[in-house]
Scaffold this active site. Structure first.
Site, PDB file in Angstrom:
ATOM      1  CE  LYS A 185     -57.195  -6.039  14.622  1.00 34.59           C
ATOM      2  NZ  LYS A 185     -57.710  -4.787  14.980  1.00 34.59           N
ATOM      3  CD  GLU A 191     -46.366  -8.069  26.552  1.00 31.85           C
ATOM      4  OE1 GLU A 191     -46.669  -6.907  27.058  1.00 31.85           O
ATOM      5  OE2 GLU A 191     -46.746  -8.349  25.297  1.00 31.85           O
ATOM      6  N   GLY A 244     -59.006  -4.752  19.431  1.00 37.60           N
ATOM      7  CA  GLY A 244     -58.788  -5.634  20.634  1.00 37.60           C
ATOM      8  C   GLY A 244     -59.693  -5.393  21.729  1.00 37.60           C
ATOM      9  NE  ARG A 245     -59.907   0.947  22.795  1.00 42.70           N
ATOM     10  CZ  ARG A 245     -59.028   1.271  21.671  1.00 42.70           C
ATOM     11  NH1 ARG A 245     -58.199   0.062  21.545  1.00 42.70           N
ATOM     12  NH2 ARG A 245     -58.947   2.154  21.012  1.00 42.70           N
ATOM     13  CD  GLU A 330     -55.816   0.060  24.604  1.00 43.57           C
ATOM     14  OE1 GLU A 330     -54.693  -0.246  25.123  1.00 43.57           O
ATOM     15  OE2 GLU A 330     -56.259  -0.681  23.804  1.00 43.57           O
ATOM     16  CG  HIS A 361     -66.136  -0.895  55.339  1.00 43.92           C
ATOM     17  ND1 HIS A 361     -66.218  -0.663  56.531  1.00 43.92           N
ATOM     18  CD2 HIS A 361     -67.190  -1.573  54.828  1.00 43.92           C
ATOM     19  CE1 HIS A 361     -67.700  -1.047  56.521  1.00 43.92           C
ATOM     20  NE2 HIS A 361     -68.125  -1.571  55.545  1.00 43.92           N
ATOM     21  CE  LYS A 472     -46.848  -4.249  22.454  1.00 45.12           C
ATOM     22  NZ  LYS A 472     -47.949  -4.363  22.201  1.00 45.12           N
TER      23      LYS A 472
END
Length: 498
Positions: A185, A191, A244-245, A330, A361, A472
């Site tokens: 964005k 990263e 973003g999400r 978030e 399981h 960050k």
């Protein structure tokens, strides 16, 4: 909000789930809905007429209807960042000017896809998409769910800054036939930009004469992408008001639109728009996102459940729990109200989950006999995604249905308590007619609106995420050196880097 707003909800004490069914022959019909190819069933939760009425009263007190309209109208509902939250405009439901802008940006994206398909970028067989958070989770979900048979390109979504993740893609792809997609964005995400630089180096070392000529940027900061070296014609912007999400509907969805084809991407938008209209127009007692949020809040506020667990009984939806983790935690993992005051009650539950039947399981032991109350959500698909014998899909769905029934009913064994199941454990079920772009779009939009209802009733802002910033900032400070932290952190840094 005043204590009175919650008093009727906190006083709720419904009986055992099985008793609720015995007392009400119409329970299944009243607590089930069909919207956009999805069947919703909340009958195995503790929602009752009284509970729904209490939540409807709370919704009126918190002005859910007004805040919903404000969001769709493009008002600045993201109060801490003083901007709108306009992901719905990307699928045609929002302020007129925002819908028009989104349509224009989609047309730009489609034109670039047409150019790639016509050979303007040379040979392209692989798409290497680097992003993180919402810039990766959404596209990854779409491609993994819908592209197993129909993808026209090999796609790798790389988010982790761990070089192992990037090298996995390098081993599979030919650099001369790879399109590098950078999704950020701000176009400053540490990263993502480090991964992008490594990918460019790989392409250069692999003999690509003009690696920047095979780069596409997806960003709300096009000037920074151009400054970084991406040609303006290969920059696909999206609006700053799309978080973003919530961004897979925008140019962030480019790798899915390219891999699946534009028609599929448009069907995804159309499915989401159908859920938008349902959320906007349906009364709360027959509104899927609202009823889901009412159940969420009943368990966090009344039963003090700290987690909730979605389980996808379809391998194609294996990434859905991870996608929901970010969307829910978030968005609503907040401790203060929109006015900046302590919320004073639990907010988002911890979202975790898995894939059936694997999870049966592994973790269902705790769900059936453990000491934690965990509301479970089952997501299944009626139409099989495989071509094997029908027993595979029948066993898959029968297991899903049986797990919900077993959680509710339990089984007493006075002679051997270790084989007793307490029952009265809630679950909801989402049953899709088929897993296609339209239905998946509706499903994701349902979860977005569910998050919004939860946020409004809790008086929090679901559209900021300041909680991700502190760590960050400290990582950047540590990387530059000269920054002293606590004794433990300083020792760890010294051990790792000397």
């Amino acid at each position: 909000m005043s204590k009175a707003d919650w008093s009727a909800i906190e006083a709720l004490d419904p009986p055992h789930l099985e008793q609720l069914f015995k007392e009400d022959d119409g329970r299944v019909a009243r607590l089930s809905l069909d919207v956009a190819g999805i069947h919703f069933d909340w009958s195995k939760t503790h929602l009752t007429r009284d509970a729904i009425a209490a939540f409807e009263k709370l919704a009126k007190a918190t002005d859910l209807a007004g805040k919903r309209e404000a969001m769709f109208a493009g008002k600045h509902v993201n109060v801490t960042e003083d901007r709108a939250a306009e992901h719905t405009a990307e699928r045609g439901e929002g302020a007129e000017e925002s819908v028009a802008k989104a349509g224009a940006l989609h047309a730009r994206m489609r034109a670039l896809i047409d150019a790639i398909e016509s050979g303007a970028f040379g040979e392209v067989r692989h798409i290497l998409h680097t992003g993180i958070g919402g810039s990766a989770l959404g596209p990854h979900l779409l491609v993994d769910a819908l592209g197993r048979e129909d993808s026209r390109y090999d796609v790798a979504i790389v988010s982790n800054v761990d070089g192992v993740a990037m090298e996995d893609a390098f081993k599979r792809f030919d650099p001369k036939a790879t399109l590098l997609v950078i999704a950020s964005k701000t176009f400053t995400t540490t990263e993502t930009m480090l991964n992008a630089a490594s990918a460019l180096q790989w392409m250069t070392e692999g003999g690509v004469e003009d690696p920047y000529g095979k780069v596409v940027a997806l960003t709300a900061s096009p000037d920074k992408a151009i400054e970084w070296g991406v040609d303006e014609t290969r920059v696909l912007p999206f609006s700053e008001s799309v978080g973003g999400r919530y961004s897979l509907w925008s140019s962030i969805g480019f790798p899915a639109a390219l891999a699946l084809g534009w028609d599929a991407f448009q069907e995804l938008l159309d499915g989401a728009a159908e859920m938008d209209r349902h959320f906007r127009l349906a009364a709360l007692h027959e509104n899927a996102p609202a009823l889901a949020a009412f159940a969420d809040l009943f368990y966090t506020q009344v039963k003090h459940a700290e987690t909730r667990a979605p389980f996808a009984y379809d391998e194609r939806l294996r990434l859905l729990p991870s996608y929901l983790q970010q969307l829910e935690m978030e968005s609503n993992g907040k401790g203060v109200t929109v006015e900046g005051k302590p919320v004073g009650r639990p907010t988002a539950a911890i979202t975790w989950g898995g894939v059936g039947t694997d999870a049966q399981h592994a973790v269902f032991q705790l769900l059936h006999q453990g000491t934690h109350l965990v509301p479970v959500e089952f997501i299944g698909v009626i139409e099989a995604g495989d071509t094997l014998a029908g027993d595979h899909h029948r066993q898959l769905l029968m297991n899903m249905f049986a797990q919900g029934a077993a959680l509710m009913s339990g089984r007493a064994n006075d002679a051997d308590p270790a084989r007793s199941y307490p029952g009265d454990r809630p679950s909801s079920t989402l049953l899709l007619d088929a897993l296609d772009p339209h239905t998946l779009g509706a499903l994701i939009a349902f979860y977005e609106h569910r998050v919004f209802v939860n946020a409004v009733l809790l008086d929090i802002n679901p559209f900021d995420q300041f909680g991700v910033e502190l760590g960050k900032e400290m990582a950047k400070a540590a990387d530059k050196g000269g920054q002293s932290f606590d004794a433990s952190t300083d020792d760890l840094i010294a051990r790792a880097f000397g």
